[in-house]
Design a protein around this motif. Structure first.
Motif, PDB file in Angstrom:
ATOM      1  N   THR A 166       8.310  12.922  -4.981  1.00 64.62           N
ATOM      2  CA  THR A 166       9.458  12.612  -5.840  1.00 64.62           C
ATOM      3  C   THR A 166       9.693  11.110  -5.921  1.00 64.62           C
ATOM      4  O   THR A 166       9.858  10.545  -7.006  1.00 64.62           O
ATOM      5  CB  THR A 166      10.718  13.318  -5.305  1.00 64.62           C
ATOM      6  OG1 THR A 166      10.514  14.731  -5.331  1.00 64.62           O
ATOM      7  CG2 THR A 166      11.932  12.970  -6.148  1.00 64.62           C
ATOM      8  N   PHE A 167       9.708  10.464  -4.761  1.00 64.17           N
ATOM      9  CA  PHE A 167       9.952   9.016  -4.751  1.00 64.17           C
ATOM     10  C   PHE A 167       8.782   8.250  -5.373  1.00 64.17           C
ATOM     11  O   PHE A 167       8.982   7.238  -6.049  1.00 64.17           O
ATOM     12  CB  PHE A 167      10.208   8.529  -3.324  1.00 64.17           C
ATOM     13  CG  PHE A 167      11.600   8.837  -2.831  1.00 64.17           C
ATOM     14  CD1 PHE A 167      12.690   8.159  -3.349  1.00 64.17           C
ATOM     15  CD2 PHE A 167      11.808   9.800  -1.858  1.00 64.17           C
ATOM     16  CE1 PHE A 167      13.975   8.432  -2.904  1.00 64.17           C
ATOM     17  CE2 PHE A 167      13.092  10.085  -1.411  1.00 64.17           C
ATOM     18  CZ  PHE A 167      14.180   9.405  -1.931  1.00 64.17           C
ATOM     19  N   ASP A 168       7.551   8.737  -5.150  1.00 65.35           N
ATOM     20  CA  ASP A 168       6.385   8.094  -5.773  1.00 65.35           C
ATOM     21  C   ASP A 168       6.523   8.078  -7.290  1.00 65.35           C
ATOM     22  O   ASP A 168       6.327   7.048  -7.950  1.00 65.35           O
ATOM     23  CB  ASP A 168       5.097   8.837  -5.387  1.00 65.35           C
ATOM     24  CG  ASP A 168       4.564   8.386  -4.033  1.00 65.35           C
ATOM     25  OD1 ASP A 168       4.954   7.297  -3.585  1.00 65.35           O
ATOM     26  OD2 ASP A 168       3.756   9.119  -3.442  1.00 65.35           O
ATOM     27  N   LYS A 169       6.848   9.244  -7.849  1.00 67.03           N
ATOM     28  CA  LYS A 169       6.994   9.346  -9.306  1.00 67.03           C
ATOM     29  C   LYS A 169       8.116   8.455  -9.805  1.00 67.03           C
ATOM     30  O   LYS A 169       7.994   7.790 -10.848  1.00 67.03           O
ATOM     31  CB  LYS A 169       7.264  10.805  -9.705  1.00 67.03           C
ATOM     32  CG  LYS A 169       6.061  11.722  -9.590  1.00 67.03           C
ATOM     33  CD  LYS A 169       6.410  13.115 -10.088  1.00 67.03           C
ATOM     34  CE  LYS A 169       5.194  14.036 -10.051  1.00 67.03           C
ATOM     35  NZ  LYS A 169       5.535  15.405 -10.539  1.00 67.03           N
ATOM     36  N   LEU A 170       9.224   8.435  -9.053  1.00 70.69           N
ATOM     37  CA  LEU A 170      10.363   7.625  -9.459  1.00 70.69           C
ATOM     38  C   LEU A 170      10.006   6.141  -9.460  1.00 70.69           C
ATOM     39  O   LEU A 170      10.256   5.431 -10.441  1.00 70.69           O
ATOM     40  CB  LEU A 170      11.536   7.873  -8.506  1.00 70.69           C
ATOM     41  CG  LEU A 170      12.773   6.997  -8.722  1.00 70.69           C
ATOM     42  CD1 LEU A 170      13.435   7.330 -10.054  1.00 70.69           C
ATOM     43  CD2 LEU A 170      13.764   7.168  -7.576  1.00 70.69           C
ATOM     44  N   PHE A 171       9.390   5.679  -8.376  1.00 71.30           N
ATOM     45  CA  PHE A 171       9.078   4.251  -8.268  1.00 71.30           C
ATOM     46  C   PHE A 171       8.010   3.830  -9.278  1.00 71.30           C
ATOM     47  O   PHE A 171       8.063   2.728  -9.825  1.00 71.30           O
ATOM     48  CB  PHE A 171       8.627   3.917  -6.842  1.00 71.30           C
ATOM     49  CG  PHE A 171       9.692   4.148  -5.806  1.00 71.30           C
ATOM     50  CD1 PHE A 171      11.029   3.933  -6.095  1.00 71.30           C
ATOM     51  CD2 PHE A 171       9.354   4.598  -4.537  1.00 71.30           C
ATOM     52  CE1 PHE A 171      12.018   4.149  -5.148  1.00 71.30           C
ATOM     53  CE2 PHE A 171      10.332   4.813  -3.574  1.00 71.30           C
ATOM     54  CZ  PHE A 171      11.666   4.587  -3.890  1.00 71.30           C
ATOM     55  N   GLN A 172       7.032   4.707  -9.521  1.00 70.26           N
ATOM     56  CA  GLN A 172       6.000   4.377 -10.498  1.00 70.26           C
ATOM     57  C   GLN A 172       6.569   4.325 -11.905  1.00 70.26           C
ATOM     58  O   GLN A 172       6.190   3.480 -12.715  1.00 70.26           O
ATOM     59  CB  GLN A 172       4.869   5.406 -10.428  1.00 70.26           C
ATOM     60  CG  GLN A 172       4.016   5.287  -9.168  1.00 70.26           C
ATOM     61  CD  GLN A 172       3.055   6.451  -8.993  1.00 70.26           C
ATOM     62  OE1 GLN A 172       2.910   7.282  -9.883  1.00 70.26           O
ATOM     63  NE2 GLN A 172       2.400   6.517  -7.836  1.00 70.26           N
ATOM     64  N   ALA A 173       7.508   5.248 -12.175  1.00 71.67           N
ATOM     65  CA  ALA A 173       8.081   5.305 -13.518  1.00 71.67           C
ATOM     66  C   ALA A 173       9.025   4.142 -13.787  1.00 71.67           C
ATOM     67  O   ALA A 173       9.147   3.675 -14.933  1.00 71.67           O
ATOM     68  CB  ALA A 173       8.826   6.628 -13.711  1.00 71.67           C
ATOM     69  N   THR A 174       9.710   3.659 -12.762  1.00 71.55           N
ATOM     70  CA  THR A 174      10.723   2.619 -12.962  1.00 71.55           C
ATOM     71  C   THR A 174      10.189   1.206 -12.758  1.00 71.55           C
ATOM     72  O   THR A 174      10.922   0.236 -12.972  1.00 71.55           O
ATOM     73  CB  THR A 174      11.907   2.839 -12.002  1.00 71.55           C
ATOM     74  OG1 THR A 174      11.421   2.892 -10.650  1.00 71.55           O
ATOM     75  CG2 THR A 174      12.623   4.147 -12.325  1.00 71.55           C
ATOM     76  N   SER A 175       8.940   1.076 -12.344  1.00 75.33           N
ATOM     77  CA  SER A 175       8.375  -0.258 -12.104  1.00 75.33           C
ATOM     78  C   SER A 175       7.691  -0.773 -13.367  1.00 75.33           C
ATOM     79  O   SER A 175       6.876  -0.069 -13.971  1.00 75.33           O
ATOM     80  CB  SER A 175       7.354  -0.210 -10.954  1.00 75.33           C
ATOM     81  OG  SER A 175       7.971   0.215  -9.756  1.00 75.33           O
ATOM     82  N   SER A 176       8.029  -1.984 -13.766  1.00 75.68           N
ATOM     83  CA  SER A 176       7.334  -2.604 -14.899  1.00 75.68           C
ATOM     84  C   SER A 176       5.974  -3.109 -14.437  1.00 75.68           C
ATOM     85  O   SER A 176       5.689  -3.158 -13.235  1.00 75.68           O
ATOM     86  CB  SER A 176       8.168  -3.755 -15.455  1.00 75.68           C
ATOM     87  OG  SER A 176       8.442  -4.703 -14.446  1.00 75.68           O
ATOM     88  N   ASP A 177       5.119  -3.509 -15.393  1.00 73.89           N
ATOM     89  CA  ASP A 177       3.768  -3.940 -15.045  1.00 73.89           C
ATOM     90  C   ASP A 177       3.794  -5.056 -14.004  1.00 73.89           C
ATOM     91  O   ASP A 177       3.029  -5.056 -13.043  1.00 73.89           O
ATOM     92  CB  ASP A 177       3.019  -4.408 -16.295  1.00 73.89           C
ATOM     93  CG  ASP A 177       2.779  -3.270 -17.276  1.00 73.89           C
ATOM     94  OD1 ASP A 177       2.799  -2.108 -16.821  1.00 73.89           O
ATOM     95  OD2 ASP A 177       2.589  -3.538 -18.469  1.00 73.89           O
ATOM     96  N   VAL A 178       4.678  -6.026 -14.218  1.00 74.88           N
ATOM     97  CA  VAL A 178       4.896  -7.105 -13.252  1.00 74.88           C
ATOM     98  C   VAL A 178       6.400  -7.367 -13.195  1.00 74.88           C
ATOM     99  O   VAL A 178       7.076  -7.358 -14.236  1.00 74.88           O
ATOM    100  CB  VAL A 178       4.140  -8.393 -13.649  1.00 74.88           C
ATOM    101  CG1 VAL A 178       4.649  -9.591 -12.835  1.00 74.88           C
ATOM    102  CG2 VAL A 178       2.643  -8.226 -13.435  1.00 74.88           C
ATOM    103  N   THR A 179       6.905  -7.578 -12.006  1.00 74.41           N
ATOM    104  CA  THR A 179       8.330  -7.880 -11.824  1.00 74.41           C
ATOM    105  C   THR A 179       8.477  -9.234 -11.165  1.00 74.41           C
ATOM    106  O   THR A 179       7.834  -9.512 -10.146  1.00 74.41           O
ATOM    107  CB  THR A 179       9.011  -6.803 -10.951  1.00 74.41           C
ATOM    108  OG1 THR A 179       8.839  -5.524 -11.553  1.00 74.41           O
ATOM    109  CG2 THR A 179      10.490  -7.097 -10.800  1.00 74.41           C
ATOM    110  N   VAL A 180       9.336 -10.059 -11.748  1.00 72.89           N
ATOM    111  CA  VAL A 180       9.661 -11.362 -11.161  1.00 72.89           C
ATOM    112  C   VAL A 180      11.083 -11.287 -10.632  1.00 72.89           C
ATOM    113  O   VAL A 180      11.995 -10.838 -11.336  1.00 72.89           O
ATOM    114  CB  VAL A 180       9.555 -12.496 -12.198  1.00 72.89           C
ATOM    115  CG1 VAL A 180       9.888 -13.844 -11.552  1.00 72.89           C
ATOM    116  CG2 VAL A 180       8.167 -12.527 -12.820  1.00 72.89           C
ATOM    117  N   SER A 181      11.273 -11.690  -9.381  1.00 74.33           N
ATOM    118  CA  SER A 181      12.607 -11.677  -8.793  1.00 74.33           C
ATOM    119  C   SER A 181      12.834 -12.952  -8.009  1.00 74.33           C
ATOM    120  O   SER A 181      11.903 -13.730  -7.768  1.00 74.33           O
ATOM    121  CB  SER A 181      12.791 -10.445  -7.894  1.00 74.33           C
ATOM    122  OG  SER A 181      11.761 -10.357  -6.938  1.00 74.33           O
TER     123      SER A 181
END
Length: 859
Positions: free
Chosen positions: A45-60
């Motif tokens: 469940t968490f794998d699917k959630l994190f993969q779905a909500t992550s953009s190709d690259v994230t800058v923070s």
């Protein structure tokens, strides 16, 4: 082939007698498989959630964690200037980029000031509505937020709290409280594990969460066609330079998953530990079952030996029966485990963590582990009875059923049991006498293992004495029936000892944890009474920091004599011995904290630690780093400048509250840390004027009505909250131990059922000479009660010994009060008698229905 046929025939001929042992295997395997399926499903469940909500690259921002967590000790998320967005968009391979703002250091309330945060511990997230979120959220009603007076909420939170379009919400952050009305409701397109999510437009999110516009917490970057995520990451990093955190979708998902795995592994291994205890108890049940079956088939085995069966064949025959038992029990257990996992998912759903059965994950290793574990444990448990069966002589065919006890092996067993118990007791004695808790933990573990094994081995020897005492106290009042019940329990001490030992294990753990839990509550209560000199404590149970506006509300409450702020931060220490200690805690408080907490000092005066550029350290720290009164310590504050503070006091390292803290004043902290980086308060202490405590308590709760995330507690409330927290933890552990106790109850039922079969002729003769059905049933029930109480006495005695030793180690950490929870232990003891009565119902009923003539004719 002959051995297999014989085993199959015997197994199905005695399938009723095997049933309870099979249930024990089933329950244990089901708990293991259910745990594995449940945790694997959560990971999916968490794998699917994190993969779905992550953009190709994230800058923070550089201060953000790898998982993107935005919590900081000043209540504001780490941010970066909006100019970063233009630089990212200019990087090679970027298709699109969008700046976002979000924070988890928030509380959202409805129009009635009720907290909308999840009760499961999942985060409350407030952020700006953006294209990345639009991929995983679908607006089901209303519209996305378009102005400062609009907010959108996720559908799960809306359903749980009965929120509708147009309802007013308040977003409470370190900046202040922002009010808006619900403009839209969005459904998750992936499984939501329980977070409450609220969306504002970007400008409003910036002002509400950070206090200014022109900043972002993240920039979500989408790669152009043909550009890989690692390549895009390198391009973005080259365009930005240093000072920013740049991660691919996989890196972001892995970091988030790593955070979740810590919690998941604790839960997984804890549940598997309790499954292991259930397996251990099940071993006694299986040993008893096969021992009694072998004893009842002594003549049959003797005939097999007389017509040519070898010892190995007889031995193998019993082991094949165990293999069949383990296989059938494990197969059913695997199926039951999947059902248990689904049940756990439904239970978590009621607690606020939503898990979809469409994500149910059963990897191939789970049924394999369940089958192997169940079969191996069953076969190993049956090994000793199988060996005993192999030793049956052909001459046994000429004797009555039942093999005579081996007196020599009984003496050896008693000697081994005494040695193990003595060694375990000595280990517990050594654990109780150490100077450091870490040194004693190994002795404690060794003592627990050795005394447990020792009591199991010595059980038959103890059974004789304990059952006689219980018989004299409980059974003699029932006259001849009571005496017969006592003699039946004493007839086979090995069987009684093994049956009682199964119950002993679970109850020993219950008693130990009860002693430790009660001692922790008593110790904390004692410390509160001795050291806390304030009337009220304000804090958040979910760990939320206290916002400045809430602190102002506390300070403006009528009837207050003083209010003390308490906050923590990190710094790098350079001590007089030349060592540098990275990321070390330092506690900043108002000078009145020296009055609010009566901390024992071994040198200097604690009030002096709150003078400008001053601090205190605790005794162990001072000894380890050559610190004395007047010593200078260089403190490089996080997000601030470096100070040189003078040690004005050295506090005791003992105690429970604030043990090991190093204090300075908030004024000193403010001198070296900029105002926008100052940490928020973790606690606020308030003391009322003399004689105004009751009125101040009521006024303080009223003053914080708009901030439901904070609790106002007086010392009585605080003690009760502590007791409730430990009680909830113990109740959860007791619930998991219930599996082992259920298996132990099945063992009592099985022992009695097989005992009734073994004594069929004897029961028939007693009925023939005048014993009524009612008396017969009472005799069997009394026998069961004595066995259960025998196991309870051993378990409670053993558990109290473990608990008392554990408390000695905890005393070295400040938990110095030993408290035995007698009401709980007495209730457990009486409950064991009830367990014995319930376990005997079916065997007693079957014995009462037995035909007298058929019973007498039984060979």
């Amino acid at each position: 082939m002959t051995v297999l046929k014989t085993s199959m025939r015997n197994f199905f001929a005695h399938k009723g007698r095997m049933a309870l042992s099979a249930i024990a295997v089933l329950l244990s395997v089901a708990f293991v498989c259910g745990t594995l399926v449940f945790t694997d499903t959560m990971n999916t469940t968490f794998d699917k959630l994190f993969q779905a909500t992550s953009s190709d690259v994230t800058v923070s921002a550089k201060g953000a964690s790898d998982s993107g967590e935005t919590t900081s000790n000043n209540g504001r998320p780490p941010v970066m200037p909006a100019s970063v967005l233009g630089k990212v968009r200019s990087a090679q391979g970027v298709k699109s980029a969008e700046g976002t703002v979000f924070s988890t250091s928030v509380t959202v309330v409805d129009g009635k000031k009720d907290n909308l945060s999840p009760s499961s511990g999942a985060p409350t997230i407030v952020g700006s509505w953006n294209g990345n979120d639009a991929r995983t959220m679908k607006i089901s009603s209303g519209t996305a937020p378009k102005g400062p007076d609009q907010v959108m909420v996720d559908a799960d939170t809306a359903d749980k709290h009965h929120l509708r379009l147009g309802d007013e919400l308040g977003v409470i952050s370190a900046v202040g409280t922002h009010h808006a009305r619900i403009s839209g409701i969005a459904d998750f397109q992936v499984t939501n594990p329980g977070a409450a999510i609220f969306y504002l437009d970007t400008r409003t999110a910036q002002q509400t969460l950070v206090g200014r516009t022109g900043v972002y917490t993240n920039v979500n970057v989408t790669a152009a066609s043909g550009v890989s995520d690692p390549q895009l990451k390198n391009n973005v990093r080259a365009a930005l330079g240093t000072g920013y955190k740049v991660q691919t979708a996989k890196e972001t998902a892995d970091a988030n998953q790593k955070d979740v795995e810590g919690f998941m592994n604790v839960m997984k291994y804890a549940m598997l530990g309790f499954a292991g205890i259930a397996f251990l108890v099940g071993i006694f049940l299986i040993i008893n079952t096969f021992s009694m079956l072998v004893a009842q088939r002594t003549r049959e085995i003797g005939l097999m030996r007389a017509i040519g069966s070898s010892r190995k064949q007889v031995n193998r025959s019993v082991l094949v029966e165990a293999l069949l038992l383990g296989f059938f029990g494990s197969v059913l257990g695997v199926g039951a485990g999947v059902g248990l996992a689904v049940g756990l998912m439904k239970l978590m759903g009621k607690m606020g963590m939503h898990l979809s059965t469409s994500d149910l994950t059963v990897v191939w290793t789970t049924p394999v582990v369940g089958l192997l574990l169940g079969v191996v444990v069953t076969v190993l448990a049956a090994y000793l009875p199988a060996r005993r069966a192999g030793k049956v002589s052909p001459m046994a065919a000429l004797r009555d059923a039942g093999a005579p006890a081996d007196a020599r092996s009984g003496r050896i067993r008693a000697l081994v049991g005494l040695v193990l118990t003595g060694a375990g007791g000595y280990s517990l004695y050594l654990a109780a006498g150490v100077d450091k808790a870490k040194d004693g933990s190994l002795w404690l573990g060794l003592g627990v293992v050795l005394t447990l094994i020792g009591f199991v081995v010595i059980g038959p020897l103890l059974a004789g004495g304990v059952v006689r005492v219980l018989g004299a106290v409980i059974l003699r009042i029932f006259g001849p029936v009571g005496r017969m019940a006592e003699r039946n329990a004493l007839r086979n001490p090995r069987r009684t000892g093994a049956t009682g030992a199964a119950l002993m294990i679970g109850l020993a753990l219950v008693a130990c944890l009860s002693v430790v839990g009660s001692s922790m509550v008593a110790s904390a209560t004692d410390q509160l009474d001795k050291t806390v000199g304030t009337d009220f404590i304000v804090q958040s149970d979910s760990g939320q920091l206290i916002t400045p506006q809430a602190v102002r509300a506390v300070k403006s409450t009528p009837g207050m004599q003083r209010v003390t702020e308490y906050r923590m931060t990190e710094a790098d220490y350079t001590t007089p011995d030349g060592k540098t200690l990275k990321n070390t805690d330092i506690t900043a408080a108002d000078p009145t904290y020296a009055t609010d907490l009566r901390t024992k000092t071994v040198a200097g005066n604690l009030k002096d630690a709150y003078l400008p550029d001053s601090m205190s350290v605790h005794e162990k720290f001072a000894k380890a780093h050559d610190v004395h009164l007047g010593s200078k310590i260089r403190i490089a504050f996080k997000d601030g400048r470096t100070a040189e503070l003078t040690v004005r006091a050295i506090t005791s390292s003992d105690g429970l509250i604030d043990a090991g803290s190093k204090y300075t004043s908030i004024a000193t902290l403010a001198k070296y840390v900029p105002a926008d980086k100052m940490p928020l308060d973790q606690l606020v202490f308030a003391t009322a004027k003399d004689g105004q405590q009751a009125a101040a308590y009521k006024s303080l709760k009223s003053a914080l009505h708009d901030y439901p995330q904070y609790k106002v507690r007086d010392q009585t409330d605080y003690k009760q909250a502590l007791k409730d927290q430990i009680g909830q933890l113990l109740n959860m552990i007791y619930g998991l131990l219930a599996l082992a106790i259920i298996v132990a109850i099945l063992g009592v039922v099985n022992t009695l059922a097989l005992s009734v079969v073994e004594r069929t002729r004897e029961i028939g003769l007693m009925r023939a000479i005048g014993l009524s059905r009612r008396q017969l049933r009472r005799m069997i029930r009394m026998e069961s009660v004595v066995i259960a109480l025998f196991g309870a006495l051993l378990g409670l005695g053993l558990g109290m010994g473990w608990g008392a030793t554990a408390q000695k180690l905890l005393a070295l950490e400040g938990l110095k009060v030993l408290e035995i929870p007698w009401p709980t232990l007495i209730a457990v003891f009486l409950g064991s008698a009830l367990v014995g009565l319930i376990a005997a119902l079916i065997p007693a009923f079957r014995a009462g229905r037995m035909n007298v003539l058929n019973a007498i004719a039984t060979e």
